[in-house]
Design an enzyme around this catalytic site. Sequence first.
Site, PDB file in Angstrom:
ATOM      1  N   ASN A  77     -10.987  -2.557  -5.493  1.00 14.16           N
ATOM      2  CA  ASN A  77     -10.197  -1.640  -6.326  1.00 14.16           C
ATOM      3  C   ASN A  77     -10.840  -1.352  -7.691  1.00 14.16           C
ATOM      4  O   ASN A  77     -10.460  -0.398  -8.364  1.00 14.16           O
ATOM      5  CB  ASN A  77      -8.760  -2.153  -6.513  1.00 14.16           C
ATOM      6  CG  ASN A  77      -7.896  -2.059  -5.274  1.00 14.16           C
ATOM      7  OD1 ASN A  77      -7.038  -2.896  -5.014  1.00 14.16           O
ATOM      8  ND2 ASN A  77      -8.110  -1.017  -4.471  1.00 14.16           N
ATOM      9  N   ASP A 136       0.825  -1.207   0.000  1.00 13.73           N
ATOM     10  CA  ASP A 136       0.000   0.000   0.000  1.00 13.73           C
ATOM     11  C   ASP A 136       0.861   1.261   0.000  1.00 13.73           C
ATOM     12  O   ASP A 136       1.979   1.257   0.520  1.00 13.73           O
ATOM     13  CB  ASP A 136      -0.922  -0.020   1.236  1.00 13.73           C
ATOM     14  CG  ASP A 136      -2.088   0.937   1.091  1.00 13.73           C
ATOM     15  OD1 ASP A 136      -2.357   1.391  -0.041  1.00 13.73           O
ATOM     16  OD2 ASP A 136      -2.743   1.231   2.110  1.00 13.73           O
TER      17      ASP A 136
HETATM   18  C1  IPE Z   1      -5.589  -2.762  -0.259  1.00 11.45           C
HETATM   19  O1  IPE Z   1      -5.169  -1.452  -0.471  1.00 11.45           O
HETATM   20  C2  IPE Z   1      -5.581  -3.518  -1.549  1.00 11.45           C
HETATM   21  C3  IPE Z   1      -4.271  -3.756  -2.148  1.00 11.45           C
HETATM   22  C4  IPE Z   1      -3.112  -3.476  -1.610  1.00 11.45           C
HETATM   23  C5  IPE Z   1      -4.314  -4.377  -3.433  1.00 11.45           C
HETATM   24  P1  IPE Z   1      -6.207  -0.275  -0.663  1.00 11.45           P
HETATM   25  O2  IPE Z   1      -5.434   0.972  -0.756  1.00 11.45           O
HETATM   26  O3  IPE Z   1      -7.142  -0.580  -1.759  1.00 11.45           O
HETATM   27  O4  IPE Z   1      -7.016  -0.344   0.722  1.00 11.45           O
HETATM   28  P2  IPE Z   1      -7.971   0.710   1.430  1.00 11.45           P
HETATM   29  O5  IPE Z   1      -9.053   1.020   0.467  1.00 11.45           O
HETATM   30  O6  IPE Z   1      -7.149   1.906   1.765  1.00 11.45           O
HETATM   31  O7  IPE Z   1      -8.450   0.004   2.655  1.00 11.45           O
HETATM   32  C1  IPE Z   2      -1.472   0.198  -3.364  1.00  6.47           C
HETATM   33  O1  IPE Z   2      -1.253   1.579  -3.390  1.00  6.47           O
HETATM   34  C2  IPE Z   2      -1.685  -0.382  -4.736  1.00  6.47           C
HETATM   35  C3  IPE Z   2      -3.053  -0.885  -4.981  1.00  6.47           C
HETATM   36  C4  IPE Z   2      -4.046  -0.866  -4.137  1.00  6.47           C
HETATM   37  C5  IPE Z   2      -3.287  -1.443  -6.288  1.00  6.47           C
HETATM   38  P1  IPE Z   2      -2.465   2.589  -3.430  1.00  6.47           P
HETATM   39  O2  IPE Z   2      -2.801   2.869  -4.847  1.00  6.47           O
HETATM   40  O3  IPE Z   2      -3.593   2.120  -2.599  1.00  6.47           O
HETATM   41  O4  IPE Z   2      -1.800   3.879  -2.776  1.00  6.47           O
HETATM   42  P2  IPE Z   2      -2.455   4.886  -1.741  1.00  6.47           P
HETATM   43  O5  IPE Z   2      -2.987   4.078  -0.610  1.00  6.47           O
HETATM   44  O6  IPE Z   2      -3.541   5.606  -2.455  1.00  6.47           O
HETATM   45  O7  IPE Z   2      -1.334   5.780  -1.337  1.00  6.47           O
HETATM   46 MG    MG Z   3      -4.064   2.364  -0.639  1.00  8.98          MG
END
Ligand code: IPE
Ligand code: IPE
Ligand code: MG
Length: 248
Positions: free
Chosen positions: A69, A21
């Site tokens: 997502n 994340d």
């Molecule tokens: C969790 O991250 C999913 C992945 C790392 C693929 P998100 O960024 O989607 O999670 P939330 O929405 O902040 O909980």
């Molecule tokens: C994790 O990084 C990757 C996926 C969930 C695919 P994020 O895209 O969630 O990054 P933040 O949480 O918005 O910084």
């Molecule tokens: Mg995230």
Amino acid sequence: MDKKSQINLEKLPRHIAIIMDGNGRWAKERGMARVFGHRNGVKAVREATESAAELGVEYLTLYAFSTENWNRPEMEVNALMALLVDTIKKEIKTLNDNSIRLQTIGDIFKLPEKSRKALLKAIEDTSHNTRMTLVLALNYSAKWDITEAARKLAIQVKRGSLQPEDVNEDVFSNALATAGMPDPELLIRTSGEARISNFLLWQIAYAELYFTPTLWPDFRKEHLYDAIINFQHRERRFGKTSEQLTGS
Ligand code: IPE
Ligand code: IPE
Ligand code: MG
């Protein structure tokens, strides 16, 4: 002493799971679009995979795309899917050179055809490898996983091949997407968020949780070593008392 040599190789977690994340925030900090963060996350994937394999971890599961997502802007979803195809194609050779087998958990039949095909080919092309299994969680969520398992078992009961009284924890585990894998002993989440976001709820019942503020694109081998060293200093009691475990 360097970090790697502080790790007790006899007490490695057999299975490590990572919620990758912070890509979006990493890009934002640099005044760039979120996709720039995802692209830079690929190096972290490589580092985590290589270091886990070098140490002797048996399973590494990476949360790459959750069922939630899909709710992101279409442009970001498309970019993530394109990045997936591109990365998988490029990494097959490295996976084979390091004897790493690729597997997935999640509903991959809902992925774009190109992504699914690249994925299935990579799974096939690496299926003979034995050193480590890299599991990509794609279009995965724990509630999906548990619901699918319940559905599978219900079908077997309806057909008469399973009796309701024979449903136990082992039978249920074997109906999950992770059938045959040991449960993760260590779950890492980067970016400072302290939540599970619908990942492996059943399987992490007794995992040690490790939250680090490091954003995913900055994650390097040393960060994985830190997490494992931290894990190795914990007392895993599984409901018992500390005195029972130490004999004191
Ligand atoms: C969790 O991250 C999913 C992945 C790392 C693929 P998100 O960024 O989607 O999670 P939330 O929405 O902040 O909980
Ligand atoms: C994790 O990084 C990757 C996926 C969930 C695919 P994020 O895209 O969630 O990054 P933040 O949480 O918005 O910084
Ligand atoms: Mg995230």
